[in-house]
Design an enzyme around this catalytic site. Structure first.
Site, PDB file in Angstrom:
ATOM      1  N   ARG A 119      69.564 -24.297   1.943  1.00 32.35           N
ATOM      2  CA  ARG A 119      68.792 -23.259   1.390  1.00 32.35           C
ATOM      3  C   ARG A 119      68.286 -23.443  -0.355  1.00 32.35           C
ATOM      4  O   ARG A 119      68.749 -22.547  -1.186  1.00 32.35           O
ATOM      5  CB  ARG A 119      70.547 -21.816   0.985  1.00 32.35           C
ATOM      6  CG  ARG A 119      70.933 -21.548   2.597  1.00 32.35           C
ATOM      7  CD  ARG A 119      71.697 -20.438   2.115  1.00 32.35           C
ATOM      8  NE  ARG A 119      72.320 -19.859   3.798  1.00 32.35           N
ATOM      9  CZ  ARG A 119      73.285 -21.193   4.542  1.00 32.35           C
ATOM     10  NH1 ARG A 119      73.973 -21.779   3.646  1.00 32.35           N
ATOM     11  NH2 ARG A 119      73.760 -20.946   5.510  1.00 32.35           N
ATOM     12  N   LYS A 141      55.661 -19.778  -5.747  1.00 34.37           N
ATOM     13  CA  LYS A 141      54.970 -18.897  -4.430  1.00 34.37           C
ATOM     14  C   LYS A 141      54.888 -19.750  -3.290  1.00 34.37           C
ATOM     15  O   LYS A 141      54.141 -21.083  -3.434  1.00 34.37           O
ATOM     16  CB  LYS A 141      53.878 -17.966  -4.556  1.00 34.37           C
ATOM     17  CG  LYS A 141      53.832 -16.728  -5.336  1.00 34.37           C
ATOM     18  CD  LYS A 141      52.927 -15.627  -4.969  1.00 34.37           C
ATOM     19  CE  LYS A 141      52.496 -14.610  -5.386  1.00 34.37           C
ATOM     20  NZ  LYS A 141      51.578 -13.918  -5.427  1.00 34.37           N
ATOM     21  N   GLU A 183      39.257 -18.617  -9.574  1.00 30.85           N
ATOM     22  CA  GLU A 183      40.794 -18.750 -10.248  1.00 30.85           C
ATOM     23  C   GLU A 183      40.153 -18.316 -11.606  1.00 30.85           C
ATOM     24  O   GLU A 183      41.508 -17.513 -12.335  1.00 30.85           O
ATOM     25  CB  GLU A 183      41.726 -19.557  -9.367  1.00 30.85           C
ATOM     26  CG  GLU A 183      41.589 -19.446  -7.886  1.00 30.85           C
ATOM     27  CD  GLU A 183      41.950 -17.963  -7.560  1.00 30.85           C
ATOM     28  OE1 GLU A 183      42.289 -17.389  -8.511  1.00 30.85           O
ATOM     29  OE2 GLU A 183      41.764 -17.817  -6.120  1.00 30.85           O
ATOM     30  N   LYS A 225      48.787 -17.605 -16.379  1.00 29.32           N
ATOM     31  CA  LYS A 225      49.343 -17.823 -15.150  1.00 29.32           C
ATOM     32  C   LYS A 225      50.724 -17.866 -15.581  1.00 29.32           C
ATOM     33  O   LYS A 225      52.217 -17.211 -14.858  1.00 29.32           O
ATOM     34  CB  LYS A 225      49.099 -18.659 -14.216  1.00 29.32           C
ATOM     35  CG  LYS A 225      49.921 -18.788 -13.117  1.00 29.32           C
ATOM     36  CD  LYS A 225      49.436 -19.244 -11.476  1.00 29.32           C
ATOM     37  CE  LYS A 225      50.347 -18.134 -10.254  1.00 29.32           C
ATOM     38  NZ  LYS A 225      49.865 -18.287  -8.604  1.00 29.32           N
ATOM     39  N   GLU A 235      56.773 -10.748  -8.446  1.00 24.62           N
ATOM     40  CA  GLU A 235      55.694  -9.620  -8.134  1.00 24.62           C
ATOM     41  C   GLU A 235      55.620  -8.383  -7.649  1.00 24.62           C
ATOM     42  O   GLU A 235      55.175  -7.857  -7.080  1.00 24.62           O
ATOM     43  CB  GLU A 235      54.321 -10.177  -6.645  1.00 24.62           C
ATOM     44  CG  GLU A 235      53.269 -10.039  -7.566  1.00 24.62           C
ATOM     45  CD  GLU A 235      52.313 -10.520  -5.988  1.00 24.62           C
ATOM     46  OE1 GLU A 235      51.541 -11.352  -6.039  1.00 24.62           O
ATOM     47  OE2 GLU A 235      51.514  -9.431  -5.165  1.00 24.62           O
ATOM     48  N   ARG A 239      52.453  -9.787 -12.457  1.00 22.81           N
ATOM     49  CA  ARG A 239      51.957 -10.263 -11.430  1.00 22.81           C
ATOM     50  C   ARG A 239      51.383 -10.401 -10.251  1.00 22.81           C
ATOM     51  O   ARG A 239      49.704  -9.966 -10.075  1.00 22.81           O
ATOM     52  CB  ARG A 239      52.695 -10.715 -10.546  1.00 22.81           C
ATOM     53  CG  ARG A 239      52.372 -12.388  -9.732  1.00 22.81           C
ATOM     54  CD  ARG A 239      53.750 -13.043  -9.539  1.00 22.81           C
ATOM     55  NE  ARG A 239      52.783 -14.138  -8.681  1.00 22.81           N
ATOM     56  CZ  ARG A 239      53.320 -15.623  -8.796  1.00 22.81           C
ATOM     57  NH1 ARG A 239      55.133 -15.559  -9.010  1.00 22.81           N
ATOM     58  NH2 ARG A 239      52.906 -16.710  -8.127  1.00 22.81           N
ATOM     59  N   ASN A 243      46.405 -10.407  -7.895  1.00 23.05           N
ATOM     60  CA  ASN A 243      45.428 -10.525  -6.960  1.00 23.05           C
ATOM     61  C   ASN A 243      43.475  -9.833  -6.633  1.00 23.05           C
ATOM     62  O   ASN A 243      42.813  -9.569  -6.432  1.00 23.05           O
ATOM     63  CB  ASN A 243      45.930  -9.353  -6.487  1.00 23.05           C
ATOM     64  CG  ASN A 243      46.486  -9.518  -4.857  1.00 23.05           C
ATOM     65  OD1 ASN A 243      45.588 -10.704  -4.337  1.00 23.05           O
ATOM     66  ND2 ASN A 243      45.994  -8.284  -4.202  1.00 23.05           N
ATOM     67  N   HIS A 246      41.318 -10.316  -5.280  1.00 20.82           N
ATOM     68  CA  HIS A 246      41.771 -11.385  -3.140  1.00 20.82           C
ATOM     69  C   HIS A 246      41.706  -9.891  -2.703  1.00 20.82           C
ATOM     70  O   HIS A 246      41.977 -10.745  -1.537  1.00 20.82           O
ATOM     71  CB  HIS A 246      42.425 -11.251  -3.901  1.00 20.82           C
ATOM     72  CG  HIS A 246      42.786 -12.802  -4.135  1.00 20.82           C
ATOM     73  ND1 HIS A 246      42.393 -13.273  -5.641  1.00 20.82           N
ATOM     74  CD2 HIS A 246      42.908 -13.829  -4.482  1.00 20.82           C
ATOM     75  CE1 HIS A 246      42.793 -14.781  -6.119  1.00 20.82           C
ATOM     76  NE2 HIS A 246      43.189 -14.971  -5.352  1.00 20.82           N
ATOM     77  N   HIS A 250      40.718 -11.941   1.256  1.00 22.59           N
ATOM     78  CA  HIS A 250      41.162 -12.079   1.725  1.00 22.59           C
ATOM     79  C   HIS A 250      40.422 -11.553   3.297  1.00 22.59           C
ATOM     80  O   HIS A 250      40.584 -12.078   4.464  1.00 22.59           O
ATOM     81  CB  HIS A 250      42.604 -11.418   1.436  1.00 22.59           C
ATOM     82  CG  HIS A 250      43.191 -12.318   0.434  1.00 22.59           C
ATOM     83  ND1 HIS A 250      44.958 -12.026  -0.197  1.00 22.59           N
ATOM     84  CD2 HIS A 250      43.284 -13.960   0.381  1.00 22.59           C
ATOM     85  CE1 HIS A 250      45.107 -12.741  -0.528  1.00 22.59           C
ATOM     86  NE2 HIS A 250      44.745 -14.113  -0.751  1.00 22.59           N
ATOM     87  N   HIS A 262      37.786 -20.129   0.367  1.00 21.54           N
ATOM     88  CA  HIS A 262      39.175 -19.614  -0.175  1.00 21.54           C
ATOM     89  C   HIS A 262      38.175 -18.751  -1.440  1.00 21.54           C
ATOM     90  O   HIS A 262      38.237 -17.606  -2.219  1.00 21.54           O
ATOM     91  CB  HIS A 262      40.652 -19.159  -1.432  1.00 21.54           C
ATOM     92  CG  HIS A 262      40.825 -18.810  -1.429  1.00 21.54           C
ATOM     93  ND1 HIS A 262      41.701 -17.771  -0.653  1.00 21.54           N
ATOM     94  CD2 HIS A 262      41.200 -18.556  -3.152  1.00 21.54           C
ATOM     95  CE1 HIS A 262      42.560 -16.946  -2.076  1.00 21.54           C
ATOM     96  NE2 HIS A 262      42.239 -17.556  -3.335  1.00 21.54           N
TER      97      HIS A 262
HETATM   98  N1  GLY Z   1      48.055 -16.575  -6.545  1.00 21.55           N
HETATM   99  C1  GLY Z   1      48.295 -15.497  -6.977  1.00 21.55           C
HETATM  100  C2  GLY Z   1      49.764 -15.016  -7.496  1.00 21.55           C
HETATM  101  O1  GLY Z   1      50.550 -16.498  -7.430  1.00 21.55           O
HETATM  102  O2  GLY Z   1      50.438 -14.341  -7.465  1.00 21.55           O
END
Ligand code: GLY
Length: 358
Positions: A119, A141, A183, A225, A235, A239, A243, A246, A250, A262
């Site tokens: 966990r 993430k 990015e 970031k 998010e 956050r 995107n 994206h 995507h 990407h």
């Molecule tokens: N790659 C976008 C984020 O980390 O929210």
């Protein structure tokens, strides 16, 4: 030699991103109390991982080296299960730690295993690609891919440290560097226009990991970031601006069965997002056209086949960032002024798409 730069990330579990030469050897202090540390790597950078493991001898009683499979294929349930089994046989306990060495796919997978093993155990990242350094390894993430799509399984699990070692860029294939540049450009448009000025002043330098502005581009992108994820780890709001570009990006990756890098897909997505905001009357012509100009100057793709729009619409509808069946785009209301455009009409989408159609 310039000193290392420390960029702090706040939020519920604060940590530092350290940028500099040789910083991959400085992880021991953040892994205190571990009996076992497992250094898990993309085999393409096994030599970097071996050096990281050597630097940890003495910090833990046992340092174990493991390699996973290379590239995006690592983000599978099978690789996660293989790593869980390895951790079980060590065994790796709650006070122990993982270190991930590789690109964004490796740090995503190892981060996910760290989030789920017992966990949650500590993980430190040593990203070895530009995309990993400025995006994937920072922000907590983690994720893996399943048949239904990329990153559909994951968890938020901030690392205890990120070591962005500029020395590892010496062995990075040039195409991998360029794959991370969109990015950086995205960050310039949403938050830090100095990035755009630096790139426009010498586009050739920006396309090389040993270029004069490489470190500044990396640090500026990480700072933005870090600020965004410090305020909004999960998010829930801010956050989402990360995107930018994206949503279409995507959908392109999906239509290309993930064979497009990407960064290339995001490059087209950025030009489309700018066109969308201009068509919606939200973005001025000069900022919108700056998108294509800067990406073209870097040799990145900015067009996609004209007949692909129906497929892309389908792809955007299943994007995990869509809300219900309403499409949602991050757009600009001006340079460094991100906002959201919800449920644009088909006519508006088609008008914007005509600007990227080839
Ligand atoms: N790659 C976008 C984020 O980390 O929210």
């Amino acid at each position: 030699m310039r000193e290392a730069t420390t960029i702090s990330v706040g939020g519920p579990a604060p940590y530092d991103v350290v940028v500099g030469s040789g910083v991959r050897h400085g992880l021991a202090p953040v892994l205190g109390g571990a009996t076992t540390v497992a250094v898990v790597a993309d085999p393409a950078v096994a030599a970097v991982a071996d050096a990281v493991a050597s630097s940890l001898q003495g910090a833990a009683r046992r340092v174990v080296r493991l390699d996973l499979v290379s590239g995006e294929a690592v983000k599978s349930v099978a690789e996660a299960a293989r790593l869980w089994d390895e951790l079980g046989s060590m065994p790796l306990t709650r006070s122990d730690a993982l270190v991930a060495v590789g690109g964004g796919a490796t740090t995503d997978l190892v981060g996910f295993v760290a989030a789920t093993w017992l966990r949650g155990v500590r993980v430190a990242h040593v990203p070895t690609t530009l995309l990993g350094m400025v995006d994937a390894a920072v922000g907590g993430k983690t994720g893996l891919n399943i048949a239904a799509g990329k990153n559909l399984v994951g968890a938020f699990h901030p690392p205890v440290s990120v070591a962005v070692d500029l020395d590892v860029l010496a062995t990075l294939p040039p195409a991998e560097w360029v794959n991370g540049i969109p990015e950086v450009i995205k960050t310039g448009f949403i938050a830090d226009p100095v990035i755009l000025d630096l790139v426009e002043a010498d586009p050739a330098a920006a396309t090389r990991p040993d270029g004069a502005v490489a470190r500044e581009l990396i640090e500026r992108t990480i700072r933005v970031k870090a600020k965004v994820v410090s305020e909004d780890l999960r998010e829930a709001g801010l956050r989402e601006i990360l995107n930018y570009g994206h949503t279409l990006g995507h959908a392109i990756e999906r239509r290309e069965s993930y064979s497009w890098p990407h960064g290339h897909a995001v490059s087209v997505g950025l030009v489309f997002a700018a066109a969308l905001a201009r068509s919606a009357g939200r973005l001025d012509d000069s900022t919108a056209s700056r998108h294509r100009r800067v990406l073209d100057a870097l040799g990145l793709p900015t067009r996609y086949p004209a007949d692909a729009l129906p497929d892309l619409m389908e792809g955007m509808r299943v994007d995990k960032k869509a809300r219900g069946d309403r499409l949602r785009f991050v757009v600009l209301d001006g340079l460094a002024r991100p906002g959201v455009l919800e449920a644009p009409s088909l006519a508006l989408l088609a008008e914007a798409y005509s600007e990227v159609a080839s």
